[in-house]
Design an enzyme around this catalytic site. Structure first.
Site, mmCIF file in Angstrom:
data_model
loop_
_atom_site.group_PDB
_atom_site.id
_atom_site.type_symbol
_atom_site.label_atom_id
_atom_site.label_comp_id
_atom_site.label_asym_id
_atom_site.label_seq_id
_atom_site.Cartn_x
_atom_site.Cartn_y
_atom_site.Cartn_z
ATOM 1 N N HIS A 79 0.806 -1.228 0.000
ATOM 2 C CA HIS A 79 0.000 0.000 0.000
ATOM 3 C C HIS A 79 0.835 1.271 0.000
ATOM 4 C CE1 HIS A 79 0.955 -0.026 4.273
ATOM 5 N NE2 HIS A 79 0.475 1.198 4.367
HETATM 6 C C1 UD1 Z 1 -2.377 5.544 5.867
HETATM 7 C C2 UD1 Z 1 -1.065 6.067 6.479
HETATM 8 C C3 UD1 Z 1 0.006 4.989 6.366
HETATM 9 C C4 UD1 Z 1 -0.478 3.682 6.958
HETATM 10 C C5 UD1 Z 1 -1.790 3.284 6.320
HETATM 11 C C6 UD1 Z 1 -2.338 2.028 6.920
HETATM 12 C C7 UD1 Z 1 -0.563 8.476 6.283
HETATM 13 C C8 UD1 Z 1 0.215 9.471 5.540
HETATM 14 N N1 UD1 Z 1 -0.570 7.233 5.757
HETATM 15 O O1 UD1 Z 1 -2.143 5.327 4.488
HETATM 16 O O2 UD1 Z 1 1.149 5.412 7.059
HETATM 17 O O3 UD1 Z 1 0.504 2.709 6.740
HETATM 18 O O4 UD1 Z 1 -2.746 4.332 6.509
HETATM 19 O O5 UD1 Z 1 -3.458 1.586 6.230
HETATM 20 O O6 UD1 Z 1 -1.146 8.782 7.300
HETATM 21 N N2 UD1 Z 1 -9.597 4.959 1.925
HETATM 22 C C9 UD1 Z 1 -10.750 4.203 1.964
HETATM 23 N N3 UD1 Z 1 -11.300 3.931 3.182
HETATM 24 C C10 UD1 Z 1 -10.770 4.374 4.349
HETATM 25 C C11 UD1 Z 1 -9.599 5.146 4.302
HETATM 26 C C12 UD1 Z 1 -9.009 5.430 3.091
HETATM 27 O O7 UD1 Z 1 -11.254 3.779 0.950
HETATM 28 O O8 UD1 Z 1 -11.331 4.070 5.420
HETATM 29 C C13 UD1 Z 1 -8.966 5.227 0.627
HETATM 30 C C14 UD1 Z 1 -9.245 6.609 0.109
HETATM 31 O O9 UD1 Z 1 -9.378 6.530 -1.267
HETATM 32 C C15 UD1 Z 1 -7.970 7.353 0.443
HETATM 33 C C16 UD1 Z 1 -6.920 6.264 0.308
HETATM 34 O O10 UD1 Z 1 -7.564 5.076 0.746
HETATM 35 O O11 UD1 Z 1 -7.758 8.433 -0.406
HETATM 36 C C17 UD1 Z 1 -5.695 6.511 1.145
HETATM 37 O O12 UD1 Z 1 -6.038 6.713 2.515
HETATM 38 P P1 UD1 Z 1 -5.061 7.585 3.477
HETATM 39 O O13 UD1 Z 1 -5.558 7.538 4.876
HETATM 40 O O14 UD1 Z 1 -4.811 8.911 2.867
HETATM 41 O O15 UD1 Z 1 -3.692 6.830 3.371
HETATM 42 P P2 UD1 Z 1 -3.346 5.271 3.450
HETATM 43 O O16 UD1 Z 1 -2.777 4.875 2.160
HETATM 44 O O17 UD1 Z 1 -4.483 4.486 4.019
#
Ligand code: UD1
Length: 373
Positions: free
Chosen positions: A209
């Site tokens: 991821h």
């Molecule tokens: C985040 C953390 C990362 C951690 C990871 C664990 C930061 C910078 N990154 O990354 O360090 O390893 O979480 O999972 O804080 N989304 C969903 N559902 C959700 C949340 C997110 O569909 O409940 C999707 C959205 O499209 C979003 C994307 O995932 O834009 C990324 O989510 P985000 O929280 O920005 O970063 P992660 O890649 O999850």
């Protein structure tokens, strides 16, 4: 003593579980739980609360997804009134996600001491968003609890006073030790068809991821081709993070049939799957630690790690994005010649106890000094 604990993303939940459990054993502590809402899906958030018995958050800021600046700013804006209203003695943050850094900044500006659990880890790779979060959070923190000894050196080099750094172990491994017996009751292996007559067949687990691996179609393609080679030998179970799911969809998900894509798994199913795997391939930080604790060979699909103890003492090997290296190392592990290791110091299931005891001692001392002064 009122401790305001902050969680936002999936790995935070695994770490806060043991800490809250320990805090609730002490009547002199009043824990408050704030969820920023950085993760909001049932499978990235709710299931962890349920399975790990984490109490419902007292406050949910419901920030949701966005760019780094937007998400961090939303948390800052929304947590400030909560801190003013609740007036905690300290704010406790875990890990290295955007919620960690944003909550720390809001707290320190209000003069509230910040406690960072899992401090001092450094990949020395500033292209990683988490590295920036780690550096800034530690710079803002008053109490730094570390999982491994290298972290102490990193913090001292950055000018943190030694007496504020505490080597207490790994709360994520507290959770693993607590929940492993329950996780063994999961029937995820049967559900995935990798168990025959009650006997689990050899398989590998893959997670991906990191933006550096999944946001570039070329990088993702190279990795999936290499892992496709591994999948010719054993099924590769791939619980897909939503970020990765988006990228795969955009790319038309070209990958070998032996790579079995499944939705994100709950904590117990995933722990069960990890514990019986022949091999784990990952770019997660936490999974490098969990495989070391479980004694399962781990190939890290990154060029570096902020958790060097998993390489020096544990089962972790850094293989980067080099296809030949990934396939060769995977074959070694599948042939039973994977890396073996030992359990790092203080990864014994008692880290949360040590942390809470130190916090009670430190804050009662500060209180005595303030009333004397
Ligand atoms: C985040 C953390 C990362 C951690 C990871 C664990 C930061 C910078 N990154 O990354 O360090 O390893 O979480 O999972 O804080 N989304 C969903 N559902 C959700 C949340 C997110 O569909 O409940 C999707 C959205 O499209 C979003 C994307 O995932 O834009 C990324 O989510 P985000 O929280 O920005 O970063 P992660 O890649 O999850």
């Amino acid at each position: 003593m009122r401790i305001l604990n902050v969680v936002g993303a999936r790995p935070n939940l695994v770490k806060i579980g043991p800490l809250l459990r320990e805090m609730r054993r002490h009547s002199e502590i009043e824990p408050i739980l704030v969820h920023t809402g950085q993760h909001y899906d049932e499978k990235l958030s709710d299931v962890f609360f349920r399975q790990m018995g984490i109490p419902e958050p007292d406050v949910n800021l419901e920030v949701g997804s966005g760019s780094h600046a937007w998400q961090t700013a939303e948390i800052l804006r929304k947590i400030e009134p909560v801190l003013i209203e609740r007036r905690p003695d300290c704010v406790l943050v875990v890990g290295d996600v955007n919620s960690t850094v944003a909550a720390s900044l809001a707290a320190v500006k209000l003069g509230i001491p910040v406690v960072h659990v899992e401090a001092g880890l450094r990949s020395y790779d500033r292209a990683m968003p988490e590295e920036i979060n780690r550096i800034v959070t530690d710079a803002l923190s008053d109490y730094l609890f570390v999982t491994e000894e290298d972290a102490i050196e990193n913090l001292i080099r950055e000018g943190k006073p030694r007496e504020r750094i505490f080597f207490t172990g790994n709360v994520m491994i507290d959770a693993l030790r607590q929940f492993l017996p329950l996780a063994q009751k999961s029937n995820i292996a049967e559900e995935l068809g990798i168990s025959k007559d009650g006997k689990v067949q050899p398989y590998a687990v893959l997670t991906l991821h990191r933006p550096s691996n999944v946001d570039s179609p070329e990088a993702l393609g190279v990795l999936l081709d290499a892992i496709g080679e591994v999948a010719k030998e054993v099924p590769v179970i791939f619980p897909v993070h939503p970020r990765t799911q988006d990228r795969l969809r955009a790319q038309g998900s070209q990958h070998h049939a032996g790579i079995r894509l499944v939705p994100p798994l709950g904590y117990l199913d995933f722990l069960c799957l990890l514990s019986h795997a022949r091999l784990v391939l990952t770019d997660s930080g936490g999974i490098q630690e969990e495989t070391t604790a479980l004694g399962v060979p781990c190939l890290t699909l990154r060029e570096n790690t902020e958790r060097p103890v998993t390489v020096d003492e544990g089962t972790n090997e850094i293989v980067g994005q080099d296809a030949a290296r990934i396939v060769a190392a995977a074959r070694e592990a599948l042939a039973g010649r994977g890396k073996t290791g030992r359990i790092p110091r203080f990864w014994d299931g008692h880290a949360a106890e040590r942390i809470v005891e130190i916090l009670m001692r430190e804050f009662s001392r500060e209180h005595t000094e303030v009333s004397r002064g």
